[in-house]
Design a protein around this motif. Structure first.
Motif, short mmCIF file in Angstrom:
data_model
loop_
_atom_site.label_atom_id
_atom_site.label_comp_id
_atom_site.label_asym_id
_atom_site.label_seq_id
_atom_site.Cartn_x
_atom_site.Cartn_y
_atom_site.Cartn_z
N ASN A 142 -5.69 3.33 -4.78
CA ASN A 142 -4.76 2.32 -4.29
C ASN A 142 -5.48 0.97 -4.14
OD1 ASN A 142 -2.94 0.72 -2.83
ND2 ASN A 142 -2.09 2.49 -1.78
N GLN B 203 -3.65 7.77 -3.81
CA GLN B 203 -4.24 7.17 -2.61
C GLN B 203 -5.68 6.72 -2.88
OE1 GLN B 203 -4.24 9.81 0.75
NE2 GLN B 203 -4.91 8.22 2.16
N GLU C 92 1.83 4.13 -3.44
CA GLU C 92 1.75 5.59 -3.41
C GLU C 92 3.12 6.23 -3.60
OE1 GLU C 92 -0.61 6.72 0.02
OE2 GLU C 92 -2.17 5.28 -0.57
N ARG D 117 0.84 -1.20 0.00
CA ARG D 117 0.00 0.00 0.00
C ARG D 117 0.88 1.25 0.00
NH1 ARG D 117 -4.92 0.82 4.32
NH2 ARG D 117 -5.65 2.81 3.53
#
Length: 158
Positions: free
Chosen positions: A136, A133, A127, A123
Motif C-alpha cells: 500500500n 496491505q 486495500e 489507504r
C-alpha cells in the motif's frame, strides 16, 4: 396507477386495466434500492476516483498496479496548489507563532489534518479495491515523514 391496482397486478389479476406494470414498478422489482453511503464512504469514493484520475492524467499515465509512494507524494504536492492554510517556513518571522499579525510570503498549502484524513481514506480504499496491505503506497513511512517535515507537525502528533 393506484396502489390497489399495483397490488392486483402483483397478485396476477386478469383485469385489463391493470395488466401492465409501470416502468417505476418494473424497476423496483428488478433491483432493490441501494443503501445510502455514509459521508465517510462517499468521501473515500470521491478521493479514490480523484487519485485514479490523477494517475491517468500523469505524464506518462501510471497504472494503479505500478503506483508507489512517490506518486502519492506528487499527488499531495499537486493538492497544495488548492490549499488555504498558511504554512510558515523556517526563518519566517511568524514561524512557530499561533497568530499571524502581518503579511509574509510563505506558501499556502492544504491543512495537515485534511491531508492526514485523505491519506487514511486512500489507504483504506487501496486495500478495498484489491491492493495488498504490504504494498500500500499510502501506508509508506515516506508519507508520514513528508507530512511531518512539510507541515511543521511535531512527531508526537502522529
Amino acid at each position: 396507477m393506484s396502489s390497489e391496482q399495483r397490488r392486483e397486478v402483483r397478485k396476477g389479476s386478469s383485469s385489463s386495466t391493470t395488466s401492465t406494470l409501470t416502468p417505476f414498478d418494473h424497476h423496483h422489482q428488478l433491483s432493490p434500492p441501494q443503501p445510502q453511503l455514509s459521508r465517510y464512504e462517499s468521501q473515500k469514493r470521491r478521493d479514490w476516483n480523484t487519485f485514479g484520475q490523477y494517475l491517468k492524467n500523469h505524464k506518462p499515465p501510471v497504472p494503479l498496479s505500478q503506483c508507489n509512494y512517490n506518486h502519492v507524494l506528487e499527488f499531495l504536492r499537486y493538492l497544495d496548489q488548492f490549499g488555504k492554510t498558511k504554512v510558515h517556513l523556517n526563518g519566517c518571522i511568524f514561524f512557530g507563532q499561533v497568530e499571524q499579525v502581518g503579511p509574509c510570503t510563505c506558501p499556502l498549502k492544504q491543512a495537515w489534518g485534511s491531508l492526514d484524513a485523505l491519506i487514511g481514506r486512500l489507504r483504506a480504499a487501496y486495500e478495498e479495491n484489491g491492493g495488498l496491505q504490504e504494498t500500500n503506497p499510502f501506508a509508506n513511512s515516506a508519507i508520514r515523514i513528508y507530512l511531518r517535515e512539510n507541515y511543521q507537525i511535531a512527531a508526537s502528533d502522529f
